[in-house]
Structure formats: C-alpha cells, structure tokens
Scaffold this active site. Sequence first.
Site, PDB file in Angstrom:
ATOM      1  N   GLY A  53      81.487 -22.709   8.801  1.00 44.17           N
ATOM      2  CA  GLY A  53      80.985 -21.343   8.789  1.00 44.17           C
ATOM      3  C   GLY A  53      80.007 -21.006   9.884  1.00 44.17           C
ATOM      4  O   GLY A  53      79.277 -20.018   9.774  1.00 44.17           O
ATOM      5  N   GLY A  54      79.944 -21.804  10.955  1.00 42.32           N
ATOM      6  CA  GLY A  54      79.086 -21.451  12.077  1.00 42.32           C
ATOM      7  C   GLY A  54      77.629 -21.344  11.674  1.00 42.32           C
ATOM      8  O   GLY A  54      77.063 -22.223  11.019  1.00 42.32           O
TER       9      GLY A  54
ATOM     10  N   THR B  73      85.402 -24.315  11.224  1.00 42.12           N
ATOM     11  CA  THR B  73      85.062 -25.729  11.189  1.00 42.12           C
ATOM     12  C   THR B  73      85.688 -26.326   9.944  1.00 42.12           C
ATOM     13  O   THR B  73      86.074 -25.604   9.036  1.00 42.12           O
ATOM     14  CB  THR B  73      83.523 -25.876  11.147  1.00 42.12           C
ATOM     15  OG1 THR B  73      82.962 -25.220  12.285  1.00 42.12           O
ATOM     16  CG2 THR B  73      83.073 -27.312  11.142  1.00 42.12           C
TER      17      THR B  73
END
Length: 521
Positions: A413-414, A331
Amino acid sequence: MQTWTIQKPSVENRAGIVSAQNRFAAEAGADVLARGGNAMDAAIVTGLVLSVVEPWLSGIGGGGFLLYADVKTGDVQGLDFGVKSSRKLDPGNYPIIGDQGGDWFNWPGVKDDANLIGYRSICVPGTIAGFSEALKRFGTLSWAEALAPAIEHAERGLLMDWFACFCIATEWATLSRFPTTSDIFLENGKPPRTSDRAGDVHRPMNAKVKVLRRLAEAGARDFYDGDIAASLVRDLNAGGSPIDMEDLASYQPRWVEPKTMDYRGFEINVIPGLSGGPSFIEAMELLASSLVVNEMPNAASAVAYATAARTSYRKRLITMGQAATPDGDCTSHISVVDAEGNMVSLTNTLLSRFGSKVALPETGFLMNNGMMWFDPRPGHPNSIAAGVKPLANMCPLVLRKDGQPFMAIGAAGGRQIFPALTQLVSYVVDYGLTLEEAFHRPRIDSSTPTIKIDQRDADDIAAAVSEHYPVEIVDNALYPVNFAIPSAVMIRSDGMHVGQAHPYSPWAHVAAEGETGKETT
C-alpha cells in the site's frame, strides 16, 4: 441502500501457516511446510509464485526487504534486496515540470513521467538475488526446488478471472504503450473482459516459463551475470535504460542488523535505513507517550494514531527525503510461521501497479519503476542520483515477546503501510485484540495531507480528528486501496499459531500446513 458485511476469519493450527495476498501462492508455501520445509523455504516459494500469479504487484523484476526470526537462537536478521539506480544514470534526464517547490507531501512532477513509466523509470532489480541469498542462509530447499511451483504455475498460464481483468483494466492505457506488455495482458490493445468467457481462461506466459527454467538450471546469478543478464541488458538498452552488465553483476543483497525498540514489553524489529521501519518506530515512540488505552480504540486513540503517523511522516519526508508516490503503489507482503515457531516477514514490490509498465520483450516479465521513490528535486536527501538506493515505503515487522517470535506482519500500500501497521500493532499489543478482530476493525490513514477515515468508524472519530486535521470519509474498498493490505501470523500464549489475511482483498488468503485455509466472504 444495501450494506455488505465482509468477514475473513483467521486460520489457526499448531503447525505452519502462510499469509499472503494470493491463495495459490499461500497454498504453495503451505505445501512446502507440509513436506518438511521451514519458514524461509515457504516464504521464498510463496514469493516466487506471487511473481507469476499476481504479476502486477510484485515480481522478479522488483526488490524488497525481509526479516527472519529464529526460534532457537532468538536472533532476528534482516535482508535488504531493494532496487538500485544505474551507476550510469544521468539525473538531468528527469527534468521537473513547473514549480520546483511542493510541500512535504507533494513533490513536483517530471517531464513525460520519466521517473514513473517506461524504461527510464527502471532500477536494477534485487528480488532474485535476495530470494536466493535468503534461501541459501536459512532455507533447506535447493534453488531449483524453490522455483518448481512458480514454473508449474507459469506453465499453466495467468488465470484471467474477474480480478485479473479488473487489475489490468485500471492500467490498460499505459500498458498499451509497450508492445510486449500489451501482448501479454491486453486483447487487441484493450482490457480483457470476463463477461465474454466461460470457465477458467489462462493467458500463456511462455517467455516467463523460459526464464524461470533457465534460473532453475543455471542458478540465480545467471540473472545478474549470465545469459539472462545479457538478455535484460539488450532489452533495457534498446528501450533507453542505462542499466548495463556491470550494474547487474555488481548487485548484491545486504544482511542488516534490525533496528529495534521496546513497546510495552514487546520487542519490535524493523529494517533500518531506507525503509519504512525507522518512521514506524518513531510513530510507536510517540504513541507510547500519547496513547491512553481504554477498553477499546476510540476517538482519542484515533487522534493519537493520526498525530503519531503524521508527525513521523513529516520528519521522514523532509529529513530522509521521499519522491512523489501516487496512491497506486503496489506491493506484496508475506508472513510465515513454521511448526517450530520460526518466522519470516517479507515484502517485495514492483512499486506501482505493473511497475514501470514495461515487460521486457525477451524475458516477458515486468520491471520495477524504482525511480519513483527518489525525490526529483536536486539537492535533497533522497534526490535522484546514480548508483544508489531510494527511500522505500516497505515495512516488514517482527515482534518478539520474552525473546521468542510473537508476530510477523507487514502490508502492501505504499505510503499507507506504516500508518496501517502502527494501528494494527497497537490493536494487538495495547488492546489485546485478536488478529481477526484487529484486521476487521476500521482504521484511519495519515499518509496524505487529509486524514482518511473509514466510513464504518463512529461519527465521533471523524469529529475528533477533524479538530486537528482535515478529514475525508472513504470506503475500505477493493480499489483504490485506502488503508493498506496487511498480512500477519502470530503465536498465541497457548502455543496456537494464527494467520490473518486482508478481509477486503478477494485473493488474500491464509494457508495452513497440512490443510486448506478456511475462509469465507
């Protein structure tokens, strides 16, 4: 054993600041501020340039969220431009492999990874619609003016430095499965090598240049109901995606009222609904009653952070639903403050690194793999379904103090995003750390069954956390990302504007209006 100390100082001034994951993009945004643009102008320009200079993380084939804080009115508004599944999608095309069980951290896989890789993993992208809508409401630039820096970078081509080659090498096996993707990023089907190069090498991006120019001439809606839309549908349908012209034409971003909470005198604003925001707020509510603030974060505070994030995650993944999200979530986050004090916190994503791994033949840009954010098991809150949005991990934040913008922060970073932001916000609010101190301080990650602890942390922290949860000591390395990649801007009590980028990402950068951001490694 050789030990390296990495330091990336904050950037300060009394004008505008852009913090992003790429220097070229941050500087493009800061240049907009220097020419009289506002925070939203800078954020959109930065995001569009990011789609060119770091195409493996975010792009016009993805989606996201943003928050805008207006210094004059005191209002904060949110925009949801997340990806959406096709209304013609058939959940039966994602058969589960093996046991349909799995605990609240681990969902079952799908045959052929159809929800992760390839054309069936693609959702309707929202980035172009979202960027255009945000610029129209709060910006001063025209859409063509906002696209100009991205077009310039695309005409120059993708810089194939060591970091680009590294990012490509991590995914080359799946990239090689798709001819256009392979042609753009690989060399004869293999990862490019910087050791064979002398000086700067740029990879042509001719198809992307053509698309960006068309968008500048025809307008953003061409992406959804014009020539570009028709091109997208031809390529998508040829590859097996059900997305059609009606899916694109009906897509609209949505303005939302932020969800808020008071945390020790600071108002925290998040995107409501299908974002990381509600889970972040729940974690902060738990912290408010459990964190005992000492002079500096210690072993007890680490346990409080772990418990707050883990408890919030359990509720999130069971009651809100969440598809399996591998550690490779990628992202981009942008934080901007302009000279007046307006702020933007914007997160945009392709989901995984290189998204679906599909670069469409006619347009040459990567598409998202939004299907990975759905729960592949039927009958759950976030199950795969037609014409809906999945539960996303993105969590842009805006904090206000006494009714005025104080800080814009977010991360890539999810699943690691909101546990990282929980600690960073606490470091600043609870302990009074500067952004520079907060970003360089070790963190833990509570987004997996095993709590990850930065190896730089004191031994007593690992010992204290291990009394409650299994732990693993890991490095805050370039790859894999273990503790998210944050970016932030803040206004200090003396009126100084401060920006901070992630210390361990080589291209992460803060650029100040009217000057070059000073960073060292």
